[in-house]
Design a protein around this motif. Structure first.
Motif, PDB file in Angstrom:
ATOM      1  N   LEU A   1       0.835  -1.199   0.000  1.00  0.00           N
ATOM      2  CA  LEU A   1       0.000   0.000   0.000  1.00  0.00           C
ATOM      3  C   LEU A   1       0.869   1.247   0.000  1.00  0.00           C
ATOM      4  O   LEU A   1       1.745   1.408   0.838  1.00  0.00           O
ATOM      5  N   GLY A   2       0.611   2.119  -0.938  1.00  0.00           N
ATOM      6  CA  GLY A   2       1.379   3.358  -1.044  1.00  0.00           C
ATOM      7  C   GLY A   2       1.252   3.917  -2.440  1.00  0.00           C
ATOM      8  O   GLY A   2       0.325   3.588  -3.182  1.00  0.00           O
ATOM      9  N   ASP A   3       2.171   4.786  -2.819  1.00  0.00           N
ATOM     10  CA  ASP A   3       2.106   5.445  -4.120  1.00  0.00           C
ATOM     11  C   ASP A   3       2.076   4.434  -5.252  1.00  0.00           C
ATOM     12  O   ASP A   3       2.903   3.524  -5.322  1.00  0.00           O
ATOM     13  N   LYS A   4       1.104   4.590  -6.132  1.00  0.00           N
ATOM     14  CA  LYS A   4       0.949   3.729  -7.298  1.00  0.00           C
ATOM     15  C   LYS A   4       0.612   4.590  -8.505  1.00  0.00           C
ATOM     16  O   LYS A   4       0.305   5.774  -8.378  1.00  0.00           O
ATOM     17  N   LYS A   5       0.650   3.948  -9.658  1.00  0.00           N
ATOM     18  CA  LYS A   5       0.314   4.663 -10.879  1.00  0.00           C
ATOM     19  C   LYS A   5      -1.210   4.781 -11.018  1.00  0.00           C
ATOM     20  O   LYS A   5      -1.973   4.013 -10.409  1.00  0.00           O
ATOM     21  N   VAL A   6      -1.628   5.736 -11.841  1.00  0.00           N
ATOM     22  CA  VAL A   6      -3.042   5.920 -12.139  1.00  0.00           C
ATOM     23  C   VAL A   6      -3.615   4.628 -12.709  1.00  0.00           C
ATOM     24  O   VAL A   6      -2.961   3.918 -13.485  1.00  0.00           O
ATOM     25  N   ASP A   7      -4.849   4.299 -12.281  1.00  0.00           N
ATOM     26  CA  ASP A   7      -5.624   3.108 -12.683  1.00  0.00           C
ATOM     27  C   ASP A   7      -5.303   1.875 -11.844  1.00  0.00           C
ATOM     28  O   ASP A   7      -5.986   0.851 -11.988  1.00  0.00           O
ATOM     29  N   ASP A   8      -4.288   1.921 -10.955  1.00  0.00           N
ATOM     30  CA  ASP A   8      -4.134   0.850  -9.976  1.00  0.00           C
ATOM     31  C   ASP A   8      -5.241   0.974  -8.932  1.00  0.00           C
ATOM     32  O   ASP A   8      -5.873   2.033  -8.777  1.00  0.00           O
ATOM     33  N   TYR A   9      -5.467  -0.103  -8.189  1.00  0.00           N
ATOM     34  CA  TYR A   9      -6.462  -0.060  -7.119  1.00  0.00           C
ATOM     35  C   TYR A   9      -6.001   0.840  -5.976  1.00  0.00           C
ATOM     36  O   TYR A   9      -4.812   0.871  -5.642  1.00  0.00           O
ATOM     37  N   ARG A  10      -6.941   1.527  -5.362  1.00  0.00           N
ATOM     38  CA  ARG A  10      -6.645   2.304  -4.161  1.00  0.00           C
ATOM     39  C   ARG A  10      -6.489   1.358  -2.967  1.00  0.00           C
ATOM     40  O   ARG A  10      -7.012   0.239  -2.959  1.00  0.00           O
ATOM     41  N   ASP A  11      -5.781   1.831  -1.955  1.00  0.00           N
ATOM     42  CA  ASP A  11      -5.481   1.008  -0.779  1.00  0.00           C
ATOM     43  C   ASP A  11      -6.724   0.396  -0.156  1.00  0.00           C
ATOM     44  O   ASP A  11      -6.789  -0.810   0.104  1.00  0.00           O
ATOM     45  N   ASP A  12      -7.719   1.234   0.129  1.00  0.00           N
ATOM     46  CA  ASP A  12      -8.910   0.758   0.839  1.00  0.00           C
ATOM     47  C   ASP A  12      -9.670  -0.276   0.015  1.00  0.00           C
ATOM     48  O   ASP A  12     -10.284  -1.195   0.576  1.00  0.00           O
ATOM     49  N   THR A  13      -9.632  -0.129  -1.301  1.00  0.00           N
ATOM     50  CA  THR A  13     -10.301  -1.097  -2.172  1.00  0.00           C
ATOM     51  C   THR A  13      -9.656  -2.472  -2.047  1.00  0.00           C
ATOM     52  O   THR A  13     -10.345  -3.499  -1.936  1.00  0.00           O
ATOM     53  N   ILE A  14      -8.339  -2.494  -2.061  1.00  0.00           N
ATOM     54  CA  ILE A  14      -7.608  -3.763  -1.968  1.00  0.00           C
ATOM     55  C   ILE A  14      -7.911  -4.468  -0.651  1.00  0.00           C
ATOM     56  O   ILE A  14      -8.236  -5.663  -0.620  1.00  0.00           O
ATOM     57  N   LEU A  15      -7.808  -3.722   0.441  1.00  0.00           N
ATOM     58  CA  LEU A  15      -8.019  -4.338   1.762  1.00  0.00           C
ATOM     59  C   LEU A  15      -9.444  -4.852   1.915  1.00  0.00           C
ATOM     60  O   LEU A  15      -9.668  -5.976   2.393  1.00  0.00           O
ATOM     61  N   GLY A  16     -10.426  -4.050   1.524  1.00  0.00           N
ATOM     62  CA  GLY A  16     -11.817  -4.475   1.652  1.00  0.00           C
ATOM     63  C   GLY A  16     -12.122  -5.691   0.801  1.00  0.00           C
ATOM     64  O   GLY A  16     -12.863  -6.598   1.216  1.00  0.00           O
ATOM     65  N   ALA A  17     -11.547  -5.743  -0.394  1.00  0.00           N
ATOM     66  CA  ALA A  17     -11.760  -6.886  -1.278  1.00  0.00           C
ATOM     67  C   ALA A  17     -11.168  -8.157  -0.675  1.00  0.00           C
ATOM     68  O   ALA A  17     -11.774  -9.240  -0.739  1.00  0.00           O
ATOM     69  N   TYR A  18      -9.978  -8.034  -0.076  1.00  0.00           N
ATOM     70  CA  TYR A  18      -9.360  -9.211   0.539  1.00  0.00           C
ATOM     71  C   TYR A  18     -10.108  -9.655   1.794  1.00  0.00           C
ATOM     72  O   TYR A  18     -10.240 -10.860   2.058  1.00  0.00           O
TER      73      TYR A  18
END
Length: 389
Positions: A218-235
């Motif tokens: 979780l941290g700086d990513k390129k445009v169109d990657d998933y946001r942090d909260d999206t990843i955690l909630g999905a998992y």
């Protein structure tokens, strides 16, 4: 329990008495305001996630890492962990003295004992670390955007910091694994919400280990990657619905994506070793972007370096096969590509962005529904990645 990288888990979080002493020493002296990524690195250094590193790299270590993928003492380390500052800050820093470190929220969080302030050849560095100087490569662009001066020296944090409530520090994950009697633990790195191929690989790894650490970066990513909260909630949704209780630990790795391909695969494996993992999953194009790396380069690099003390688990393409009637992989499926449904991350993101739910053969329906109900699931120019809590 597996030894930390370099033999000792670094701990640079100081008690109240020493913290007060450090505050007095630095007084009204120079200060360095950290970006989110620099702040994440400070957390990772101080809590042992980057063991054996105990501070931002000095010049000799920096050059060895860039050119040889080792620290000066010979320990394997593939990516430079650096603190860049502009010329104004650099002029205020004196080797042998301390400087205050401030969080992105401008809160004093610790100090750096300055050993060196030096310039770095950014063009040379990106060629070695990323294998290209192409500024369309997001990792290259980010590195070339750094300031011209680097500050090296050990750091000390006043308090224990966490990126968010899911940040399971290395000392804690090691206690958890021991409490659960996990003698073998497979670490899984991701920067995406989970699709069916991820789940298949994770469960395959669980067949070889007592437990699984899923640890999104979780941290700086390129445009169109998933946001942090999206990843955690999905998992959280996937684990609740599709995993046996007590078999999985979900944590986070607070760090920017460097998109350094094979080098980042080694880096990510070392981090999981420090968390207490004995195995680490390396799939296709780990930490890659575009066509800059060979699709299995991140696996081959483990044959080119010294043994880092954690066992890599290599996986081929995974997909749904109509004839097999389930998830499988290129290694074991005998059927043609016409029978295969590949859960491409970019394809899934495109479908979700268009408001179309991905097929259940690509993503679990509960996970897809969760992601589609998030207001801003992807990184945009206006939507931040997540946040330090």
């Amino acid at each position: 329990m597996i030894e930390p990288h370099g033999g000792r888990l670094v701990d640079k979080v100081v008690g109240d008495k020493y913290a007060d002493q450090l505050r007095n020493e630095v007084g009204s002296g120079p200060r360095i305001d950290l970006s989110v990524s620099q702040y994440q690195d400070a957390i990772n250094i101080a809590t042992g996630r980057f063991s054996p590193i105990d501070g931002y790299l000095t010049q000799n270590d920096f050059l060895k890492v860039v050119h040889d993928m080792t620290l000066e003492n010979g320990v394997t380390w593939p990516l430079p962990i650096t603190l860049d500052v502009d010329s104004t800050v650099a002029e205020d820093l004196t080797p042998g003295e301390k400087a205050l470190l401030r969080s992105p929220a401008e809160e004093p969080i610790g100090v750096i004992a300055v050993e060196e302030v030096y310039k770095h050849n950014k063009d040379d560095t990106v060629e070695y670390v990323f294998g290209t100087a192409d500024q369309d490569h997001p990792g290259v662009a980010n590195y070339l955007n750094q300031e011209d001066f680097l500050v090296g020296g050990p750091i000390y944090l006043f308090d224990e910091h966490r990126y968010n409530s899911r940040d399971l520090l290395p000392a804690e994950s090691r206690v958890l694994f021991s409490h659960r009697d996990w003698e073998t633990v497979a670490g899984f790195q991701t920067r995406n919400a989970p699709h069916r191929a991820h789940e298949y690989i994770q469960k395959s790894a669980l067949e070889q280990a007592d437990g699984l650490l899923i640890q999104p970066k979780l941290g700086d990513k390129k445009v169109d990657d998933y946001r942090d909260d999206t990843i955690l909630g999905a998992y959280e949704t996937l684990i609740e619905e599709y995993y046996r209780e007590g078999m999985v630990a979900l944590s986070v790795f607070p760090s920017q994506m460097r998109y350094a391909g094979p080098r980042e695969a080694i880096f990510d494996a070392i981090v999981r070793k420090n968390q207490g993992c004995t195995h680490f999953v390396v799939g296709r194009d780990h930490a890659g972007v575009g066509d800059y790396y060979h699709e299995f380069g991140a696996q081959r690099i483990f044959d080119d370096i010294a043994d880092i003390g954690i066992e890599p688990l290599f996986y081929d393409y995974a997909f749904y096969c109509h004839s097999c009637d389930g998830m499988t992989s290129e290694k074991i499926c005998p059927h043609t590509s016409e029978e295969q449904v590949h859960p491409s991350g970019s394809r899934i993101r495109s479908l979700i962005g268009e408001g179309e739910q991905p097929s259940t053969k690509m993503m679990r329906p509960e996970v897809a529904s969760y992601v589609m109900n998030v207001d801003e699931p992807f990184v945009t120019e206006d939507a931040p990645v997540g946040g330090v809590q």
